[in-house]
Design an enzyme around this catalytic site. Structure first.
Site, PDB file in Angstrom:
ATOM      1  CD  GLU A 159      -8.694  31.396  -6.990  1.00 26.47           C
ATOM      2  OE1 GLU A 159      -9.259  30.386  -6.984  1.00 26.47           O
ATOM      3  OE2 GLU A 159      -7.442  31.463  -7.127  1.00 26.47           O
ATOM      4  N   GLY A 178       0.763  -1.215   0.108  1.00 28.55           N
ATOM      5  CA  GLY A 178      -0.155  -0.002   0.162  1.00 28.55           C
ATOM      6  C   GLY A 178       0.806   1.361   0.013  1.00 28.55           C
ATOM      7  CB  SER A 179      -0.025   4.822  -0.858  1.00 25.09           C
ATOM      8  OG  SER A 179      -0.391   4.230  -2.283  1.00 25.09           O
ATOM      9  N   PRO A 180       2.122   4.914   1.281  1.00 25.57           N
ATOM     10  CG  PRO A 180       4.219   6.021   1.007  1.00 25.57           C
ATOM     11  CD  PRO A 180       3.099   5.405   0.003  1.00 25.57           C
ATOM     12  CB  THR A 238      -2.666   2.826   3.270  1.00 21.82           C
ATOM     13  OG1 THR A 238      -1.349   2.126   3.095  1.00 21.82           O
ATOM     14  CG2 THR A 238      -2.712   3.925   2.037  1.00 21.82           C
ATOM     15  N   GLY A 239      -1.694   2.494   6.685  1.00 20.33           N
ATOM     16  CA  GLY A 239      -1.901   1.737   7.833  1.00 20.33           C
ATOM     17  C   GLY A 239      -1.156   0.497   7.890  1.00 20.33           C
TER      18      GLY A 239
END
Length: 658
Positions: A425, A202-204, A206-207
């Protein structure tokens, strides 16, 4: 220096001194003639028994050596006594065919003693250094090959599956691993085998590590944890030795779990990169492959590993029999983010206006670590304002700070630049609001944050897994809304639209080259996913289409971009009155929310927004005052002692509820 180190140093020094004294004493006892005086010396010279003579005029001593044949007769080989080493002595020696040597220093004998003692001093110093290293390292100086895995105790920072949210599928996979260890017969009675390894991908943030800690808290078996970088050291063979020692510890404690964090540090593809492989790292990987599935079985030892780079791992490590299961720990969806926020907010007092669902909607793509940081920043923001509870405004402030950076309050902006930013904006908000299928507007602000001078934030109703062609075209048009507003109002361009143009061009190119959304070029992929160099996958490869096709691609990308540009321009030209109202509100209030934007599209004015904001501020002030009064009442009840006659003790049936 500790007492044990002082003791070791004392004994080492004592040994060195003893060796020096013994050597000097033996030299004096065995080699020097004791009763050699001037008459005996002259007689020995005349009899041809002396081999060499040294005259020291500074100290007045005469020394030398006798011939080997007469050493036993005279009682030694060397002699030294006080005499008159003058010219008369020199002439006497020359007449007897002996050419004397001269010394003019008293320190020669001490220097010789030092030279003879030098080896013993070096040995003593080495022993002292070794003893000190052993004492400082707690006996680890000779344990390079021992595993550095830590055994987690049962009650140390215990984490369970209740503390993990947003990754339900991964929790179920790992919960089954825990059941394997608690009741293996349930799964093996039909011939099934317990998995040997589980790879968390998993990505950094994510647990992955949190899930491993939850497994340790739930399993009730020994849990060893180690980092992938702990295997490889400067010494050759240490990594493989530590792998062997790690699995030996696991076998002794079976059934057990071993968790290796960041396994890509040692599990990279062998022979990867242009410069060849790293022999020491590959030896470590080879030993790990053998331990996981070699001739010797490791029954009851389950390996859990985590990585965010599965593409660089060696295929032999990923095959069934080693890592049997690959558990993907992805970024949480909308419902998962809401559950994660609830977990992190358990110990944080929340105001009544906090809407977890709205916060989760406004944080698409956030990982569990990002959400934990968001809650922490909100709590810190509330503490800075001396609030007793965290409000929705604190979460909005924290979200903007996490996504864009802190407010640049010290930045001085002149009125012209502020006006340009307001219309820029307002142009984004106008086009995004009027295009069909767009996301609702959450906030528009011209407060500088990070590298941006302003922001228009859209709040999607739900997470999108796919992007339609119509949605992609609307995204391009919305991105050009700011530049077109500047062009129509000021008849000039600024660099503020640089990032918008870059993103719009990127979307158009991906529509043509990757997503097949061009009717002219058809559903073909013209962009190849090129792996980075030095990862052992594939190096940079040339394009696989002709120059003619490249020209067609550029033409099609230009067409898509200009269609979005012209669509946005027509939209703003048809609604110039609303554009002026939005810009005027931004110049006065700096920040307006989605309700304010909706009000202006329905015919509202800046005065209506001003009245609405006053009502909102008064309501917020009332809520904060009520919260302070409730806190004061609670503190008063806690401070007031409760008498035994009035009830309220721990054993009373009707205790006072606070």
């Amino acid at each position: 220096m500790s007492s044990s180190q002082k003791t070791a140093a004392f004994w080492a020094l004592a040994i060195v001194v003893a060796l020096i004294v013994v050597q000097i004493y033996q030299q004096k006892q065995d080699t020097y003639i004791h009763d050699f005086d001037n008459p005996k010396y002259h007689a020995a010279i005349e009899q041809g028994k002396v081999e060499s003579v040294v005259l020291n005029r500074f100290s007045g001593r005469i020394s030398g050596t006798v011939k080997e044949a007469f050493a036993k007769e005279l009682g030694g080989k060397r002699f030294s006594f006080d005499g008159d080493p003058g010219d008369a002595e020199r002439l006497f020696l020359e007449r007897n065919n002996i050419i004397p040597k001269y010394e003019n220093s008293q320190e020669t004998s001490y220097f010789m003693i030092l030279v003879q003692a030098l080896p013993f001093l070096l040995i003593g110093g080495f022993l002292f250094f070794l003893f000190r290293q052993i004492q400082v390292g707690g006996g680890k100086a000779m344990s390079f090959g021992k595993s550095r895995a830590k055994l987690l105790t049962e009650n140390k920072n215990k984490v369970t599956f209740k503390d993990v949210a947003g990754v339900d599928e991964a929790k179920e996979e790992l919960r089954e691993i825990v059941q394997f260890l608690k009741d293996p017969k349930k799964y093996t009675r039909l011939g099934g085998k317990i998995p040997k390894g589980v790879l968390l991908v998993g990505s950094p943030g994510t647990g992955k590590t949190l899930l491993a800690r939850a497994v340790a808290g739930e399993a009730g078996v020994p849990f060893f944890t180690i980092s992938g970088s702990d295997f490889v050291e400067m010494f050759v063979g240490v990594g493989a030795s530590r792998v062997r020692d790690l699995f030996e510890q696991g076998k002794k404690s079976a059934p057990c779990l071993i968790f290796i964090d960041e396994i890509d540090a040692v599990g990279r593809h062998r022979g990867a990169g242009m410069g060849g492989g790293h022999d020491e790292r590959e030896q470590t990987l080879n030993q790990m492959l053998v331990e996981m599935d070699g001739f010797e079985s490791n029954e009851g030892v389950i390996l859990i590993a985590a990585t965010n780079r599965p593409d660089v791992l060696d295929p032999a490590l990923l095959r069934p029999g080693r890592f049997d299961r690959r558990v993907v720990v992805s970024a949480p969806d909308l419902l998962g983010r809401e559950k994660i926020l609830a977990v992190h907010c358990k110990k944080v007092p929340m105001a009544s206006n906090v809407n977890m669902h709205k916060i989760a909607r406004g944080t698409p793509g956030f990982s569990g670590a990002d959400l934990a940081n968001l809650v922490n920043e909100a709590a810190l923001a509330a503490a800075r304002q001396d609030r007793s509870k965290v409000t929705m405004e604190d979460f909005e402030y924290a979200k903007d700070k996490v996504m864009m950076g802190a407010e640049r309050k010290s930045m001085v902006i002149n009125e012209q630049d502020k006006k340009i930013t307001a219309y820029h904006e307002a142009g984004h908000a106008l086009v995004g609001k009027l295009l069909k299928g767009g996301d609702p507007i959450h906030k528009v602000t011209i407060i500088p944050r990070g590298m941006a001078l302003g922001l228009t934030q859209f709040l999607p109703e739900e997470d999108r897994l796919n992007i339609s062609k119509h949605k992609a075209e609307n995204m391009i048009a919305t991105l050009f809304g700011g530049r077109i507003a500047e062009e129509l109002i000021f008849q000039d361009y600024t660099t503020g639209a640089g990032n918008d143009i870059e993103r719009a061009t990127s979307i158009a190119r991906r529509m043509v080259c990757e997503w097949g959304m061009s009717e002219k070029l058809g559903p073909l992929a013209y962009a190849k996913n090129e792996g980075p160099v030095f990862l052992g996958m594939q190096n940079h490869q040339p394009r696989e289409y002709s120059d003619t096709k490249a020209l067609e691609i550029d033409t099609e990308v230009h067409r898509i971009v200009m269609e979005g540009y012209n669509h946005a321009k027509r939209t703003i030209q048809d609604n110039m009155a609303i554009l002026h109202q939005l810009a005027k509100a931004l110049l006065e209030f700096e920040t307006i929310d989605g309700e304010d934007v909706d009000m202006m599209f329905k015919g509202g004015t800046v005065e209506d927004v001003r009245a609405k904001m006053k009502d909102r501020q008064s309501t917020m002030a009332i809520e904060q005052e009520e919260a302070r009064q409730q806190d004061a009442e609670r503190e008063e009840l806690v401070k007031t002692p409760v008498s035994k006659k009035s009830g309220g003790g721990l054993g009373d049936p009707d205790p006072i509820t606070i």
